[in-house]
Design an enzyme around this catalytic site. Structure first.
Site, short mmCIF file in Angstrom:
data_model
loop_
_atom_site.label_atom_id
_atom_site.label_comp_id
_atom_site.label_asym_id
_atom_site.label_seq_id
_atom_site.Cartn_x
_atom_site.Cartn_y
_atom_site.Cartn_z
N SER A 36 -16.55 34.96 51.18
CA SER A 36 -16.90 33.82 50.20
C SER A 36 -17.41 34.08 49.04
O SER A 36 -18.70 34.65 49.35
CB SER A 36 -17.02 32.50 50.90
OG SER A 36 -15.85 31.99 51.67
N GLU A 42 -16.87 30.20 59.49
CA GLU A 42 -18.16 30.12 60.13
C GLU A 42 -18.07 29.81 61.60
O GLU A 42 -18.80 28.76 62.06
CB GLU A 42 -19.26 29.26 59.18
CG GLU A 42 -19.28 29.84 57.70
CD GLU A 42 -20.46 29.24 56.98
OE1 GLU A 42 -21.30 29.09 57.38
OE2 GLU A 42 -20.23 29.12 55.80
N PHE A 44 -22.68 35.75 51.38
CA PHE A 44 -23.20 36.34 52.40
C PHE A 44 -22.10 37.14 53.42
O PHE A 44 -20.78 36.54 53.48
CB PHE A 44 -24.17 35.66 53.43
CG PHE A 44 -23.33 34.48 53.84
CD1 PHE A 44 -22.57 34.23 54.82
CD2 PHE A 44 -23.59 33.17 52.87
CE1 PHE A 44 -22.09 33.11 55.09
CE2 PHE A 44 -22.99 32.28 53.25
CZ PHE A 44 -22.08 31.90 54.28
N THR A 67 -18.11 39.10 58.33
CA THR A 67 -16.93 39.20 58.91
C THR A 67 -16.30 40.61 58.58
O THR A 67 -16.28 41.11 57.27
CB THR A 67 -15.93 38.22 58.55
OG1 THR A 67 -16.39 37.00 58.90
CG2 THR A 67 -14.68 38.22 59.08
#
Length: 385
Positions: free
Chosen positions: A158, A364, A123, A126
């Site tokens: 990630s 996160e 996902f 950022t």
């Protein structure tokens, strides 16, 4: 709240522990040295049902929930915390979010591959100038009638260059801030206009792929919009309240790894004619680590219990993540001291523990963000979702 494990949960715990010891532990140091992502481990995790938590069985889920999930993830992350990203990247991120917000067609098309390990998930929120302030992102999705045209870039993603499919958050109403974001499902293998650049200069998490992703007129099918237009911020916050459990669990597990290693070393190493564990200063360090380790673990279980029972859990999740990262960083520092000069040697895992612990303070949601969430809810400034 009773956190005693049921027989079924003990079986899950044993299965995850055996998997980690057999499939992950033998390769940790080799893969760390080579910065290598061992893709086949994800496939094996999927085959064992380790990616299907809280997902309906009709889409390939394992029929178990949050308590079993954190129990299993704890055992995996204790061996190597980098692999906790697979559960967030596949299950608690895309799969669970598609299950909550997606159409029936989207659920059937995407969830099974994510939970089986056939696909690597991710996902992307950022950006280079948009981290904690999600609403300030610049990546833009233009409505072209029969498709969306995606332009912009994401940073520190990630799973990025290894990912087969994932969620991407983008602006759909210019100047709308948080109310102008939408979420899209991206098929990375079949969408031209996407460039993924591996980020290799990282302090830690060396075996976990991390990337910059650039979108240049990437055509996204209309049916790949997840949820309503301009509801992306709401979807993102909902998702983060789940994926942050991976951070909290991973941090608690890393704290446990540091404690266990330090206890073993303190009982093996001798100085001045006795085990170093008999010295009071070492005992103080072990005691501090034990207190924080237990607290971190129980905060994780409490947040998971609240989620399992569909009760407000945002504050509990942020508390577990915040305290867990503090415990992990402190434990890694203590381990380095207890191991002495050997802690500074790559012969022992102390350096890896310390490198990997530091990322929990930013991933996160920074520690500052989570401090604000905990305080804001407690003061009544925001609801506890």
């Amino acid at each position: 709240m009773d956190f005693g494990l049921t027989e079924e949960q003990k079986m899950v715990q044993d299965m995850a522990r055996n998997f980690a010891e057999k499939e992950i532990a033998p390769y940790v140091e080799e893969d760390e040295e080579n910065h290598y992502y061992r893709r086949e481990i994800l496939t094996k995790m999927g085959e064992l049902g380790l990616l299907g938590w809280s997902i309906p069985e009709e889409y390939g889920g394992n029929g178990m929930g949050w308590m079993e999930a954190v129990t299993a993830l704890y055992e995996i992350a204790k061996v190597h915390t980098a692999w906790r990203l697979s559960i967030s990247g596949n299950c608690w991120g895309p799969a669970m979010t598609i299950n909550e917000w997606g159409t029936e067609e989207q659920k059937q098309k995407y969830i099974p591959d994510l939970v089986s390990g056939k696909a690597v998930g991710s996902f992307a929120m950022t950006e280079a100038n948009s981290g904690s302030d999600v609403g300030s992102m610049k990546t833009f999705a233009a409505d072209k009638g029969d498709h969306w045209l995606l332009n912009g870039s994401k940073m520190w993603i990630s799973g990025g260059h290894a990912s087969d499919l994932g969620l991407v958050y983008a602006v759909t109403t210019e100047g709308g801030g948080p109310k102008g974001l939408s979420c899209f499902i991206i098929d990375y293998n079949n969408t031209p206009g996407i460039t993924r650049i591996p980020i290799t200069k990282k302090v830690g998490m060396w075996t976990a792929p991390t990337s910059e992703i650039v979108f240049e007129n990437a055509m996204v099918p209309k049916e790949n919009l997840l949820g309503p237009v301009n509801k992306g911020f709401q979807i993102c916050m909902w998702m983060l309240n789940n994926t942050r459990m991976g951070c909290a669990t991973g941090a608690a597990a890393l704290s446990a790894a540091c404690l266990e290693g330090s206890v073993n070393y303190a009982n093996e190493r001798t100085q001045f004619g006795q085990q170093i564990g008999k010295f009071q200063m070492i005992q103080q360090q072990i005691a501090e680590m034990k207190l924080e380790d237990d607290a971190a673990k129980y905060l994780v279980y409490r947040a998971a219990w609240l989620k399992e029972n569909k009760l407000p859990s945002q504050q509990a999740t942020s508390m577990a993540k915040l305290f867990g990262c503090n415990a992990a960083v402190h434990a890694a520092n203590m381990a380095m001291k207890i191991y002495g000069s050997y802690g500074y040697s790559t012969e022992y895992p102390c350096g890896r523990w310390l490198r990997d612990a530091k990322q929990f303070e930013t991933l996160e949601g920074t520690s500052n963000i989570h401090m604000g969430i905990v305080a804001g809810i407690e003061l009544g400034y925001q609801p506890n979702r």
